[in-house]
Scaffold this active site. Structure first.
Site, PDB file in Angstrom:
ATOM      1  N   ASN A 169      -8.868  16.358   2.793  1.00  0.00           N
ATOM      2  CA  ASN A 169      -9.256  17.082   1.567  1.00  0.00           C
ATOM      3  C   ASN A 169     -10.153  16.250   0.669  1.00  0.00           C
ATOM      4  OD1 ASN A 169      -7.989  19.568   2.075  1.00  0.00           O
ATOM      5  ND2 ASN A 169      -6.003  18.717   1.475  1.00  0.00           N
ATOM      6  N   LYS A 197     -17.715  15.086   0.459  1.00  0.00           N
ATOM      7  CA  LYS A 197     -18.834  15.607   1.249  1.00  0.00           C
ATOM      8  C   LYS A 197     -19.560  16.703   0.472  1.00  0.00           C
ATOM      9  CE  LYS A 197     -19.256  18.595   5.213  1.00  0.00           C
ATOM     10  NZ  LYS A 197     -18.341  19.517   5.871  1.00  0.00           N
ATOM     11  N   ASP A 217      -2.002  13.025  -9.498  1.00  0.00           N
ATOM     12  CA  ASP A 217      -0.749  12.547  -8.902  1.00  0.00           C
ATOM     13  C   ASP A 217       0.235  13.707  -8.759  1.00  0.00           C
ATOM     14  OD1 ASP A 217       0.211   9.275  -8.935  1.00  0.00           O
ATOM     15  OD2 ASP A 217       1.711  10.797  -8.438  1.00  0.00           O
ATOM     16  N   LEU A 260      -5.839   6.737  -3.460  1.00  0.00           N
ATOM     17  CA  LEU A 260      -4.658   5.859  -3.389  1.00  0.00           C
ATOM     18  C   LEU A 260      -3.368   6.634  -3.155  1.00  0.00           C
ATOM     19  CD1 LEU A 260      -6.748   3.870  -4.712  1.00  0.00           C
ATOM     20  CD2 LEU A 260      -4.894   3.029  -6.129  1.00  0.00           C
ATOM     21  N   TYR A 302       3.743   5.720   8.175  1.00  0.00           N
ATOM     22  CA  TYR A 302       2.841   5.076   7.217  1.00  0.00           C
ATOM     23  C   TYR A 302       1.662   4.426   7.951  1.00  0.00           C
ATOM     24  CZ  TYR A 302       1.484   1.960   3.310  1.00  0.00           C
ATOM     25  OH  TYR A 302       0.805   1.295   2.307  1.00  0.00           O
ATOM     26  N   THR A 355       0.443  13.311   3.849  1.00  0.00           N
ATOM     27  CA  THR A 355      -0.287  12.805   2.673  1.00  0.00           C
ATOM     28  C   THR A 355      -1.480  11.968   3.111  1.00  0.00           C
ATOM     29  OG1 THR A 355       1.586  12.887   1.163  1.00  0.00           O
ATOM     30  CG2 THR A 355      -0.094  11.248   0.681  1.00  0.00           C
ATOM     31  N   PHE A 357       1.879   2.472  -9.108  1.00  0.00           N
ATOM     32  CA  PHE A 357       1.765   1.060  -9.500  1.00  0.00           C
ATOM     33  C   PHE A 357       0.289   0.619  -9.513  1.00  0.00           C
ATOM     34  CE2 PHE A 357       1.685  -3.176  -7.179  1.00  0.00           C
ATOM     35  CZ  PHE A 357       1.617  -3.928  -8.338  1.00  0.00           C
ATOM     36  N   ARG A 366      10.784  -2.979  -2.634  1.00  0.00           N
ATOM     37  CA  ARG A 366       9.829  -4.001  -2.215  1.00  0.00           C
ATOM     38  C   ARG A 366      10.346  -5.375  -2.610  1.00  0.00           C
ATOM     39  NH1 ARG A 366       3.925  -1.223  -3.087  1.00  0.00           N
ATOM     40  NH2 ARG A 366       4.910   0.107  -4.637  1.00  0.00           N
ATOM     41  N   THR A 368       0.777  -6.416  -2.583  1.00  0.00           N
ATOM     42  CA  THR A 368       0.342  -6.628  -3.957  1.00  0.00           C
ATOM     43  C   THR A 368       1.538  -6.413  -4.888  1.00  0.00           C
ATOM     44  OG1 THR A 368      -1.873  -5.920  -3.346  1.00  0.00           O
ATOM     45  CG2 THR A 368      -1.338  -5.858  -5.685  1.00  0.00           C
TER      46      THR A 368
END
Ligand code: NAD
Ligand code: UDP
Ligand code: UDP
Length: 314
Positions: free
Chosen positions: A101, A107, A35, A75, A147, A94, A15, A188, A177
């Site tokens: 990663n 870096k 993704d 994200l 989370y 994740t 999203f 949501r 959001t």
């Protein structure tokens, strides 16, 4: 002449990510949208596929990644409670392995990296509204912890890479959001209520609906993320990004019903465990450091979001 930056957006088919990719492309950047399509969809970015400066890469951030880019927006992470609680171990992986990663990549390349953190780092906040200086109130063993604690650990990693390796970091604490391309069925509250109202189904308010949230329209949020990325190197955050307009969930339900002219009735269901009772960003820092304030009031953003779901349902 401005040189075109190559920007990596992880979670770019989700999203927020899809809107961010769009904005970065329209500002003449090259964009790699990475993704694993866990909650993201190709349909979110299909309209960008013809752009020669846009590329989609199927990859899971839990595994190392070797690409050459100039900036990273991290994200990647499911964001709705039903999705992040579906495979909680994977959610923590994740956030944590993904952060390691992407920080390792930044870096090696000596580039800036922005983390999409969350208001959930404040848990069920005892301080209201929440300033960045508040350390939060998270149940470490509850159903939301995969989370919340994953995102908190990612923040820790970002600041340790900054202190230990001199990495240029940006941490945004994003509050609820909403907008077009939210998934219809990801649970949501804004998408649930709009979809229910459009179909004249019961509006499912959890608890008494007295809990509050502050809703930020997606365009405002993307603007804030880009301003943060473009801020001077000494601006690391964490910076709250959200719309301070605070509403009870019952108010939101009534608003959506009225705006749609729906026949839906409100029903009250059990409140999920550890559901935060109140949430409102203190955005003083974003105002002062980024010159950012959200421009889209809830009613205006809801009109656009309702129009999107009307079309999607048709
Ligand atoms: P979303 O679920 O639509 O997008 C997340 C994207 O990440 C999806 O495309 C998904 O497929 C991808 N992803 C998940 N795990 C991955 C992995 N291991 N490797 C690669 N890609 C992976 O959610 P969203 O609302 O767009 O949220 C985007 C980010 O913003 C998330 O990090 C979320 O925590 C953060 N955030 C969002 C909100 C909000 O209200 N939308 C609030 C606070 C923070
Ligand atoms: N990494 C990556 N791409 C790179 C560089 C590193 O994906 O271009 C990953 C790699 O998996 C590594 C992690 O980032 O383990 C952390 O990198 P860092 O250099 O901090 O530590 P390392 O594990 O290499 O000692
Ligand atoms: N909520 C609700 N009905 C729904 C979906 C959510 O009452 O159909 C409530 C939920 O309990 C929470 C608020 O709305 O108090 C926001 O939920 P969401 O999942 O959108 O975001 P988060 O809880 O992560 O802020």
């Amino acid at each position: 002449m401005k040189t075109r930056k190559r920007v990596l957006v992880t979670g770019g088919a989700g999203f927020l990510g899809s809107h961010l990719c769009e904005r970065l492309l329209s500002a003449d950047n090259e964009v790699i949208c990475l993704d694993n399509f866990y909650t993201g969809r190709k349909s979110n970015v299909i309209h960008l596929m013809d752009n020669r400066y846009f590329e989609v890469m199927r990859h899971d951030v839990c595994f190392p990644l070797y690409v050459e880019v100039d900036e990273i927006y991290n994200l990647a992470c499911p964001a709705s409670p039903i999705h992040y609680q579906f495979d909680p171990v994977q959610t923590t992986k994740t956030s944590v392995h993904g952060a390691i990663n992407m920080l390792g990549l930044a870096k090696r390349l000596k580039i800036k990296i922005l983390q999409a953190s969350t208001s959930e780092v404040y848990g069920d906040p005892a301080v209201h509204p929440q300033p960045e200086s508040y350390w939060g109130n998270v149940n470490t063993i509850g159903p939301r912890a995969c989370y919340d604690e994953g995102k908190r650990c990612a923040e820790t990693l970002f600041f340790d890479y900054h202190r230990q390796h001199g990495l240029k970091i940006k941490v945004a604490r994003i509050f609820n959001t909403y907008g077009p391309r939210m998934m219809q069925n990801d649970g949501r509250v804004v998408s649930n209520f709009i979809v229910q109202a459009l179909q004249n189904e019961d509006i499912t308010v959890y608890g008494e609906g007295s809990q509050t949230r502050s809703f930020c329209y997606v365009d405002d949020l993307c603007d804030g993320l880009i301003r943060l990325m473009d801020s001077p190197d000494d601006v690391t955050g964490p910076v709250n990004l959200g719309n301070p307009g605070e509403f009870t969930i019952l108010e939101l339900a009534q608003k959506v019903i009225n705006m749609i002219g729906s026949k839906s009735k409100i029903v009250f269901l059990e409140l999920p465990a550890d559901d935060p009772t109140q949430r409102q960003p203190d955005i003083t820092m974003a105002k002062e450091i980024l010159g950012w304030v959200p421009a889209v009031p809830l009613d205006e953003g809801l009109v656009k979001t309702i129009a999107y779901f009307k079309e999607a349902l048709a």
